[in-house]
Design a protein around this motif. Structure first.
Motif, PDB file in Angstrom:
ATOM      1  N   ALA A   1       0.830  -1.206   0.000  1.00  0.00           N
ATOM      2  CA  ALA A   1       0.000   0.000   0.000  1.00  0.00           C
ATOM      3  C   ALA A   1       0.864   1.256   0.000  1.00  0.00           C
ATOM      4  O   ALA A   1       0.550   2.253  -0.664  1.00  0.00           O
ATOM      5  N   VAL A   2       1.960   1.216   0.748  1.00  0.00           N
ATOM      6  CA  VAL A   2       2.841   2.379   0.828  1.00  0.00           C
ATOM      7  C   VAL A   2       3.487   2.654  -0.521  1.00  0.00           C
ATOM      8  O   VAL A   2       3.561   3.805  -0.976  1.00  0.00           O
ATOM      9  N   TRP A   3       3.944   1.607  -1.189  1.00  0.00           N
ATOM     10  CA  TRP A   3       4.572   1.799  -2.494  1.00  0.00           C
ATOM     11  C   TRP A   3       3.565   2.289  -3.526  1.00  0.00           C
ATOM     12  O   TRP A   3       3.903   3.072  -4.419  1.00  0.00           O
ATOM     13  N   ALA A   4       2.314   1.843  -3.414  1.00  0.00           N
ATOM     14  CA  ALA A   4       1.277   2.294  -4.348  1.00  0.00           C
ATOM     15  C   ALA A   4       1.059   3.801  -4.221  1.00  0.00           C
ATOM     16  O   ALA A   4       1.007   4.531  -5.224  1.00  0.00           O
TER      17      ALA A   4
ATOM     18  N   MET B   1      -1.342   7.702 -13.862  1.00  0.00           N
ATOM     19  CA  MET B   1      -2.251   7.934 -12.746  1.00  0.00           C
ATOM     20  C   MET B   1      -3.348   6.872 -12.685  1.00  0.00           C
ATOM     21  O   MET B   1      -3.835   6.531 -11.604  1.00  0.00           O
ATOM     22  N   LEU B   2      -3.751   6.352 -13.832  1.00  0.00           N
ATOM     23  CA  LEU B   2      -4.728   5.260 -13.833  1.00  0.00           C
ATOM     24  C   LEU B   2      -4.142   4.020 -13.164  1.00  0.00           C
ATOM     25  O   LEU B   2      -4.816   3.342 -12.386  1.00  0.00           O
ATOM     26  N   MET B   3      -2.864   3.739 -13.449  1.00  0.00           N
ATOM     27  CA  MET B   3      -2.189   2.631 -12.781  1.00  0.00           C
ATOM     28  C   MET B   3      -2.133   2.864 -11.271  1.00  0.00           C
ATOM     29  O   MET B   3      -2.377   1.953 -10.470  1.00  0.00           O
ATOM     30  N   ALA B   4      -1.818   4.100 -10.880  1.00  0.00           N
ATOM     31  CA  ALA B   4      -1.772   4.430  -9.454  1.00  0.00           C
ATOM     32  C   ALA B   4      -3.148   4.315  -8.815  1.00  0.00           C
ATOM     33  O   ALA B   4      -3.273   3.875  -7.663  1.00  0.00           O
TER      34      ALA B   4
ATOM     35  N   THR C   1      -4.071   1.843  -5.774  1.00  0.00           N
ATOM     36  CA  THR C   1      -4.613   2.399  -4.535  1.00  0.00           C
ATOM     37  C   THR C   1      -5.902   1.702  -4.134  1.00  0.00           C
ATOM     38  O   THR C   1      -6.108   1.368  -2.961  1.00  0.00           O
ATOM     39  N   LEU C   2      -6.777   1.486  -5.097  1.00  0.00           N
ATOM     40  CA  LEU C   2      -8.042   0.807  -4.805  1.00  0.00           C
ATOM     41  C   LEU C   2      -7.808  -0.599  -4.264  1.00  0.00           C
ATOM     42  O   LEU C   2      -8.490  -1.047  -3.342  1.00  0.00           O
ATOM     43  N   VAL C   3      -6.827  -1.294  -4.821  1.00  0.00           N
ATOM     44  CA  VAL C   3      -6.591  -2.691  -4.451  1.00  0.00           C
ATOM     45  C   VAL C   3      -5.773  -2.819  -3.176  1.00  0.00           C
ATOM     46  O   VAL C   3      -6.059  -3.671  -2.316  1.00  0.00           O
ATOM     47  N   LEU C   4      -4.772  -1.972  -2.989  1.00  0.00           N
ATOM     48  CA  LEU C   4      -3.776  -2.196  -1.946  1.00  0.00           C
ATOM     49  C   LEU C   4      -3.966  -1.362  -0.683  1.00  0.00           C
ATOM     50  O   LEU C   4      -3.467  -1.747   0.378  1.00  0.00           O
ATOM     51  N   VAL C   5      -4.629  -0.218  -0.775  1.00  0.00           N
ATOM     52  CA  VAL C   5      -4.783   0.655   0.389  1.00  0.00           C
ATOM     53  C   VAL C   5      -6.059   0.297   1.146  1.00  0.00           C
ATOM     54  O   VAL C   5      -7.137   0.247   0.564  1.00  0.00           O
ATOM     55  N   ALA C   6      -5.903   0.076   2.442  1.00  0.00           N
ATOM     56  CA  ALA C   6      -7.055  -0.289   3.272  1.00  0.00           C
ATOM     57  C   ALA C   6      -7.979   0.912   3.469  1.00  0.00           C
ATOM     58  O   ALA C   6      -7.518   2.058   3.481  1.00  0.00           O
ATOM     59  N   PRO C   7      -9.280   0.674   3.627  1.00  0.00           N
ATOM     60  CA  PRO C   7     -10.220   1.775   3.874  1.00  0.00           C
ATOM     61  C   PRO C   7      -9.872   2.521   5.157  1.00  0.00           C
ATOM     62  O   PRO C   7      -9.391   1.930   6.127  1.00  0.00           O
ATOM     63  N   THR C   8     -10.088   3.827   5.147  1.00  0.00           N
ATOM     64  CA  THR C   8      -9.822   4.664   6.329  1.00  0.00           C
ATOM     65  C   THR C   8     -11.104   5.383   6.727  1.00  0.00           C
ATOM     66  O   THR C   8     -11.723   6.053   5.895  1.00  0.00           O
ATOM     67  N   PRO C   9     -11.507   5.290   7.989  1.00  0.00           N
ATOM     68  CA  PRO C   9     -12.737   5.966   8.430  1.00  0.00           C
ATOM     69  C   PRO C   9     -12.517   7.473   8.537  1.00  0.00           C
ATOM     70  O   PRO C   9     -11.389   7.929   8.743  1.00  0.00           O
ATOM     71  N   PRO C  10     -13.576   8.263   8.423  1.00  0.00           N
ATOM     72  CA  PRO C  10     -13.444   9.711   8.607  1.00  0.00           C
ATOM     73  C   PRO C  10     -13.018  10.030  10.038  1.00  0.00           C
ATOM     74  O   PRO C  10     -13.365   9.305  10.969  1.00  0.00           O
TER      75      PRO C  10
END
Length: 401
Positions: free
Chosen positions: A6-9, A167-170, A174-183
């Protein structure tokens, strides 16, 4: 180097986002020639992008505090993909200018959340995450003109399509690798950044940054025209400039601040930068001197980028998210207006005057900063910043959270 995917993404997306600052630089003369328009009209690519980014900075806290960091990040990336691709299909400068404005909205949303996601996901602690983010920023600033020059050598549309694809690759990563974050628990009011400018210290430093950015973006947005170089050559010149920006922002600025303090470092750096722009104005018709002076300007820009952040964090009497939004709003306004007015001044008078005005604006920044010298000295002596690099980027973390 041992970080979650996720960090690298997000770091990859940061590189592409910061590339957007100098990406169009090498293609400005080609755009003016091929679309049969004036330099001042072409520089509106910077103006629309940065002015809209400035205004959007006022709403990023409002948005991210309601939908969460990941959704804000994804929204910003998606907007950049759409508007960058549309810019590549445009047929007039006016269309590109309008689409760059939309690009600026996405850029503001992305910048305001990327560091928070990196810090929240990175291993090795806060300091490691900060180094990774600074590295991404530096690589992006350095690579933007190089990629813009190479793709622009094929067609002026190339840089826009290139950013859209990257940016589409990024976005997918991001959608696949970054975990959801609550507000976050506290929701930020949309008026808070404007109200914060009532504080003298914050307003003074924001106006100083506006003057500095006037000089910065006059060089970045208008200097390519008098250089009279090809697209590839312009890319190489501004890549060298970007490397100096990155190196001096990451390595030199914290050491200068630790040795001389915020105020003295800023006074000296702004004075040298004003002289540098004056040299550009005096020798604008001497290509070698002009190129060398523009590249050397990267030293002063890199130092200033880090030190002014320190100054804002030292004197701002409000929360970091609010201080960041207020400061970003004012300084990007200066950066957005400068290239357009440089073109208009050059058309009405001559190219020398455009750079004289920019040098005068930077010198005016010294006068404005000096009006709050006592306040800055007191805040620095009481605040006691121990780690300049960490605190500088912590300001941006505050903006994201």
């Amino acid at each position: 180097m041992h970080q979650p995917k996720a960090v690298w993404a997000v770091a990859f997306a940061c590189v592409i986002s910061f590339m957007g600052i100098g990406l169009v630089d090498p293609i400005l003369p080609a755009l003016a020639a091929q679309l049969k328009t004036s330099p001042s009209q072409v520089t509106m690519l910077f103006t629309s992008y940065l002015v809209v980014t400035a205004v959007a900075m006022l709403i990023t806290g409002f948005v991210s505090s309601r939908i969460g960091a990941k959704r804000t990040l994804v929204a910003g990336l998606a907007i950049i993909v759409v508007f960058a691709a549309l810019a590549g299909t445009s047929g007039t400068v006016g269309q590109i200018v309008g689409l760059r404005a939309g690009w600026g909205i996405g850029n503001a949303l992305f910048i305001a959340t990327s560091l928070a996601v990196i810090v929240g996901s990175a291993s090795g602690g806060f300091a490691g995450a900060i180094i990774l983010y600074e590295s991404a920023l530096g690589v992006g600033i350095a690579l933007g003109p190089l990629v813009g020059g190479e793709l622009g050598g094929i067609s002026w549309r190339g840089p826009f399509f290139g950013v859209a694809v990257l940016m589409l690759m990024a976005l997918v990563a991001t959608l696949v690798l970054v975990a959801p974050t609550p507000p976050p628990a506290r929701k930020v009011s949309i008026t808070e950044p404007i109200k914060a400018l009532r504080h003298r210290g914050l307003l003074t430093l924001a106006l100083t940054a506006l003057c500095y950015n006037w000089g910065f973006f006059t060089l970045l947005g208008y200097a390519p025209f008098p250089m009279k170089l090809g697209t590839h050559q312009l890319g190489y010149v501004f890549t060298a400039w970007g490397v100096l920006v990155a190196v001096f922002a990451v390595f030199a600025a914290p050491r200068l601040q630790a040795r001389f303090g915020i105020a003295r470092t800023l006074y000296a750096n702004l004075a040298l930068f004003a002289v540098n722009i004056l040299v550009v104005g005096l020798f604008v018709e001497h290509k070698t001197v002009l190129i060398c002076a523009v590249i050397v300007a990267g030293i002063f820009i890199g130092v200033n980028n880090t030190i002014t952040t320190q100054a804002v964090m030292t004197v701002a009497p409000v929360d970091r998210p609010i201080a960041s939004a207020s400061y970003g709003f004012v300084r990007f306004i200066g950066g957005g207006l400068a290239p357009y007015f440089a073109g208009r001044i050059a058309e009405r008078y001559n190219v020398h005057v455009a750079f004289y005005v920019a040098a005068g604006a930077v010198a005016m920044g010294i006068v404005i900063l000096a009006s709050a010298h006592k306040l800055l000295a007191e805040a620095e002596s009481v605040g006691g910043i121990e780690d300049p690099e960490e605190e500088a980027l912590a300001e941006e973390l505050g903006s994201a959270s």
